[in-house]
Design an enzyme around this catalytic site. Structure first.
Site, PDB file in Angstrom:
ATOM      1  N   ASP A  48       0.881  -1.159   0.000  1.00 24.39           N
ATOM      2  CA  ASP A  48       0.000   0.000   0.000  1.00 24.39           C
ATOM      3  C   ASP A  48       0.936   1.231   0.000  1.00 24.39           C
ATOM      4  OD1 ASP A  48      -2.445   1.527   0.597  1.00 24.39           O
ATOM      5  OD2 ASP A  48      -1.546   1.791   2.560  1.00 24.39           O
ATOM      6  N   LEU A  49       0.426   2.396  -0.346  1.00 19.94           N
ATOM      7  CA  LEU A  49       1.316   3.564  -0.421  1.00 19.94           C
ATOM      8  C   LEU A  49       1.227   4.428   0.849  1.00 19.94           C
ATOM      9  CD1 LEU A  49       3.286   5.312  -2.104  1.00 19.94           C
ATOM     10  CD2 LEU A  49       1.299   6.403  -3.140  1.00 19.94           C
ATOM     11  N   ASP A  50       0.072   5.098   0.996  1.00 22.71           N
ATOM     12  CA  ASP A  50      -0.084   5.998   2.135  1.00 22.71           C
ATOM     13  C   ASP A  50      -0.105   5.214   3.444  1.00 22.71           C
ATOM     14  OD1 ASP A  50      -0.755   8.042   3.886  1.00 22.71           O
ATOM     15  OD2 ASP A  50      -2.890   7.924   3.426  1.00 22.71           O
TER      16      ASP A  50
ATOM     17  N   THR B 183       1.400  10.279   3.650  1.00 26.98           N
ATOM     18  CA  THR B 183       0.704  11.371   2.962  1.00 26.98           C
ATOM     19  C   THR B 183      -0.585  11.748   3.697  1.00 26.98           C
ATOM     20  OG1 THR B 183      -0.002   9.612   1.462  1.00 26.98           O
ATOM     21  CG2 THR B 183       1.550  11.206   0.592  1.00 26.98           C
TER      22      THR B 183
ATOM     23  N   LYS C 170      -8.366   6.975   6.121  1.00 26.57           N
ATOM     24  CA  LYS C 170      -7.183   6.221   5.668  1.00 26.57           C
ATOM     25  C   LYS C 170      -7.568   5.006   4.832  1.00 26.57           C
ATOM     26  CE  LYS C 170      -3.848   7.821   9.000  1.00 26.57           C
ATOM     27  NZ  LYS C 170      -2.992   7.529  10.162  1.00 26.57           N
ATOM     28  N   GLY C 171      -6.967   4.921   3.663  1.00 30.80           N
ATOM     29  CA  GLY C 171      -7.212   3.770   2.782  1.00 30.80           C
ATOM     30  C   GLY C 171      -8.515   3.840   2.002  1.00 30.80           C
ATOM     31  N   VAL C 172      -9.311   4.877   2.287  1.00 27.20           N
ATOM     32  CA  VAL C 172     -10.629   5.039   1.669  1.00 27.20           C
ATOM     33  C   VAL C 172     -10.486   5.911   0.414  1.00 27.20           C
ATOM     34  CG1 VAL C 172     -12.875   6.113   2.125  1.00 27.20           C
ATOM     35  CG2 VAL C 172     -11.764   4.764   3.902  1.00 27.20           C
TER      36      VAL C 172
ATOM     37  N   ARG D  22     -11.170   8.717  -2.648  1.00 31.14           N
ATOM     38  CA  ARG D  22     -11.387  10.168  -2.550  1.00 31.14           C
ATOM     39  C   ARG D  22     -12.864  10.521  -2.348  1.00 31.14           C
ATOM     40  NH1 ARG D  22      -8.988  13.409  -7.416  1.00 31.14           N
ATOM     41  NH2 ARG D  22      -7.252  12.061  -6.863  1.00 31.14           N
TER      42      ARG D  22
ATOM     43  N   SER E 206      -2.375   0.719  -4.344  1.00 31.26           N
ATOM     44  CA  SER E 206      -2.872   1.892  -3.612  1.00 31.26           C
ATOM     45  C   SER E 206      -4.204   2.391  -4.154  1.00 31.26           C
ATOM     46  CB  SER E 206      -1.819   3.003  -3.729  1.00 31.26           C
ATOM     47  OG  SER E 206      -2.357   4.248  -3.339  1.00 31.26           O
ATOM     48  N   ALA E 207      -4.997   2.995  -3.271  1.00 30.47           N
ATOM     49  CA  ALA E 207      -6.274   3.586  -3.685  1.00 30.47           C
ATOM     50  C   ALA E 207      -6.068   4.964  -4.317  1.00 30.47           C
ATOM     51  CB  ALA E 207      -7.194   3.720  -2.473  1.00 30.47           C
ATOM     52  N   SER E 208      -4.854   5.497  -4.197  1.00 30.35           N
ATOM     53  CA  SER E 208      -4.630   6.886  -4.613  1.00 30.35           C
ATOM     54  C   SER E 208      -4.434   7.071  -6.120  1.00 30.35           C
ATOM     55  CB  SER E 208      -3.404   7.445  -3.887  1.00 30.35           C
ATOM     56  OG  SER E 208      -3.129   8.745  -4.365  1.00 30.35           O
ATOM     57  N   LYS E 209      -5.135   8.071  -6.639  1.00 30.09           N
ATOM     58  CA  LYS E 209      -4.948   8.438  -8.048  1.00 30.09           C
ATOM     59  C   LYS E 209      -3.668   9.244  -8.222  1.00 30.09           C
ATOM     60  CE  LYS E 209      -9.711   8.197  -9.414  1.00 30.09           C
ATOM     61  NZ  LYS E 209     -10.941   8.803  -9.823  1.00 30.09           N
ATOM     62  N   ASN E 210      -3.104   9.696  -7.118  1.00 37.48           N
ATOM     63  CA  ASN E 210      -1.872  10.489  -7.177  1.00 37.48           C
ATOM     64  C   ASN E 210      -0.617   9.650  -6.955  1.00 37.48           C
ATOM     65  OD1 ASN E 210      -2.979  13.267  -7.457  1.00 37.48           O
ATOM     66  ND2 ASN E 210      -3.995  12.749  -5.537  1.00 37.48           N
TER      67      ASN E 210
ATOM     68  N   LYS F  11     -11.006  -0.737  -1.743  1.00 39.94           N
ATOM     69  CA  LYS F  11     -10.769  -1.650  -0.626  1.00 39.94           C
ATOM     70  C   LYS F  11     -11.957  -1.489   0.328  1.00 39.94           C
ATOM     71  CE  LYS F  11      -5.822  -0.625  -0.981  1.00 39.94           C
ATOM     72  NZ  LYS F  11      -4.693   0.128  -0.416  1.00 39.94           N
TER      73      LYS F  11
ATOM     74  N   GLU G 133      -0.013  -3.389   4.589  1.00 33.88           N
ATOM     75  CA  GLU G 133      -1.146  -2.460   4.673  1.00 33.88           C
ATOM     76  C   GLU G 133      -1.236  -1.768   6.032  1.00 33.88           C
ATOM     77  OE1 GLU G 133      -3.766  -0.772   3.927  1.00 33.88           O
ATOM     78  OE2 GLU G 133      -4.067  -1.259   1.832  1.00 33.88           O
ATOM     79  N   ASP G 134      -1.678  -0.512   6.039  1.00 33.18           N
ATOM     80  CA  ASP G 134      -1.836   0.207   7.311  1.00 33.18           C
ATOM     81  C   ASP G 134      -3.302   0.454   7.674  1.00 33.18           C
ATOM     82  OD1 ASP G 134      -2.158   2.195   5.212  1.00 33.18           O
ATOM     83  OD2 ASP G 134      -2.192   3.651   6.847  1.00 33.18           O
TER      84      ASP G 134
HETATM   85  P1  B16 Z   1      -6.291  10.283  -3.861  1.00 34.82           P
HETATM   86  P2  B16 Z   1      -3.493   4.255   0.033  1.00 34.82           P
HETATM   87  C1  B16 Z   1      -5.250   6.248  -0.028  1.00 34.82           C
HETATM   88  O1  B16 Z   1      -3.957   5.778  -0.273  1.00 34.82           O
HETATM   89  C2  B16 Z   1      -5.263   7.126   1.213  1.00 34.82           C
HETATM   90  O2  B16 Z   1      -4.953   6.348   2.358  1.00 34.82           O
HETATM   91  C3  B16 Z   1      -6.634   7.728   1.387  1.00 34.82           C
HETATM   92  O3  B16 Z   1      -6.658   8.575   2.521  1.00 34.82           O
HETATM   93  C4  B16 Z   1      -7.014   8.510   0.115  1.00 34.82           C
HETATM   94  O4  B16 Z   1      -8.325   9.032   0.232  1.00 34.82           O
HETATM   95  C5  B16 Z   1      -6.935   7.571  -1.099  1.00 34.82           C
HETATM   96  O5  B16 Z   1      -5.632   7.028  -1.180  1.00 34.82           O
HETATM   97  C6  B16 Z   1      -7.248   8.282  -2.398  1.00 34.82           C
HETATM   98  O6  B16 Z   1      -6.243   9.212  -2.649  1.00 34.82           O
HETATM   99  O7  B16 Z   1      -7.258  11.353  -3.452  1.00 34.82           O
HETATM  100  O8  B16 Z   1      -4.866  10.776  -3.940  1.00 34.82           O
HETATM  101  O9  B16 Z   1      -6.719   9.552  -5.095  1.00 34.82           O
HETATM  102  O10 B16 Z   1      -3.425   4.127   1.521  1.00 34.82           O
HETATM  103  O11 B16 Z   1      -4.490   3.298  -0.604  1.00 34.82           O
HETATM  104  O12 B16 Z   1      -2.135   4.195  -0.615  1.00 34.82           O
HETATM  105 MG    MG Z   2      -2.725   3.169   3.388  1.00 38.00          MG
END
Ligand code: B16
Ligand code: MG
Length: 214
Positions: free
Chosen positions: A8-10, A16, A44-46, A48, A113-117, A144, A168-169
């Site tokens: 996982d990333l964040d 982040t 966290k992990g949820v 956007r 990771s769930a993050s688009k960034n 997730k 995973e965190d």
């Molecule tokens: P973005 P992960 C997740 O990253 C974050 O934990 C979560 O807080 C955030 O809402 C999600 O990415 C979406 O991020 O807005 O950058 O697309 O823990 O899955 O690496």
């Molecule tokens: Mg995470």
């Protein structure tokens, strides 16, 4: 037999959450309510949009889908302005060394990771090259605890799920790993991540050798 590690990333590779927090807090203030650090734990992990729904529920506010999209976009612009300034020093302790060891041992790696960034963050912290495969918020349709993000990672790596270990965190992420039938190492507190097969505080005192003995 372990053939791949999926990260996982964040909260695992980098923190982040603190930048997400400042950006969501700014939006809450603009809408006229407070958003605390404890509230931020719920994000966290949820994804956007799910994060925004939780935030609006905390503030007792309701908006149309169109308004919500604009709010998420605004929050993201502020968030991106912070992550654009990130540097390799922000990689969490021990992570780079762990990735290095995995490569030496021929164990494959993926980001899940769930993050688009995620691509921007990896580029800023200089770790993009250490992952054989990247699966992030841009390439999944189910958040997730749905196992999609980890299943895709395993599939792209060409490794069976039962030969993957997930780091995973977040509770939703640990559940996703279990749903994917993968061994899960939780990063954080055993009280919170009780569903993980093993919980460690971070990569500082955890080596690939220890992983291979599990
Ligand atoms: P973005 P992960 C997740 O990253 C974050 O934990 C979560 O807080 C955030 O809402 C999600 O990415 C979406 O991020 O807005 O950058 O697309 O823990 O899955 O690496
Ligand atoms: Mg995470």
């Amino acid at each position: 037999m372990i053939e791949a590690c999926i990260f996982d990333l964040d909260g695992v590779v980098v923190d982040t959450a603190k930048y997400h927090y400042i950006a969501w807090k700014a939006l809450a203030q603009e809408l006229g309510f407070d958003f605390t650090k404890e509230d931020n734990e719920r994000l966290k992990g949820v994804s956007r949009m799910q994060s925004l729904d939780i935030l609006l529920e905390i503030g007792g506010k309701q908006f149309s889908d169109q308004e919500k999209l604009a709010m998420a976009e605004k929050k993201n612009t502020l968030y991106v302005s912070y992550i654009e300034k990130m540097s390799p020093e922000e990689t969490l302790p021990g992570v780079e060394q762990f990735l290095r060891e995995l490569r030496k041992k021929g164990i494959k790696t993926a980001l899940g990771s769930a993050s688009k960034n995620a691509p921007l963050i990896l580029e800023r912290i200089g770790l993009a090259g250490w992952f054989d495969v990247i699966v992030d918020g841009n390439s999944i349709s189910e958040a997730k605890p749905n196992p999609e993000v980890f299943m895709k990672g395993a599939e792209k790596l060409g490794v069976l799920p039962e030969r993957c270990v997930v780091f995973e965190d977040a509770i939703a992420g640990v559940e996703a790993a279990r749903n994917a039938n993968m061994y899960c190492v939780g990063i954080g507190e055993p009280e919170t991540l009780g569903l993980a097969d093993l919980v460690i505080p971070g990569f500082n005192e955890f080596t690939v050798e220890m992983l291979l003995k599990l």
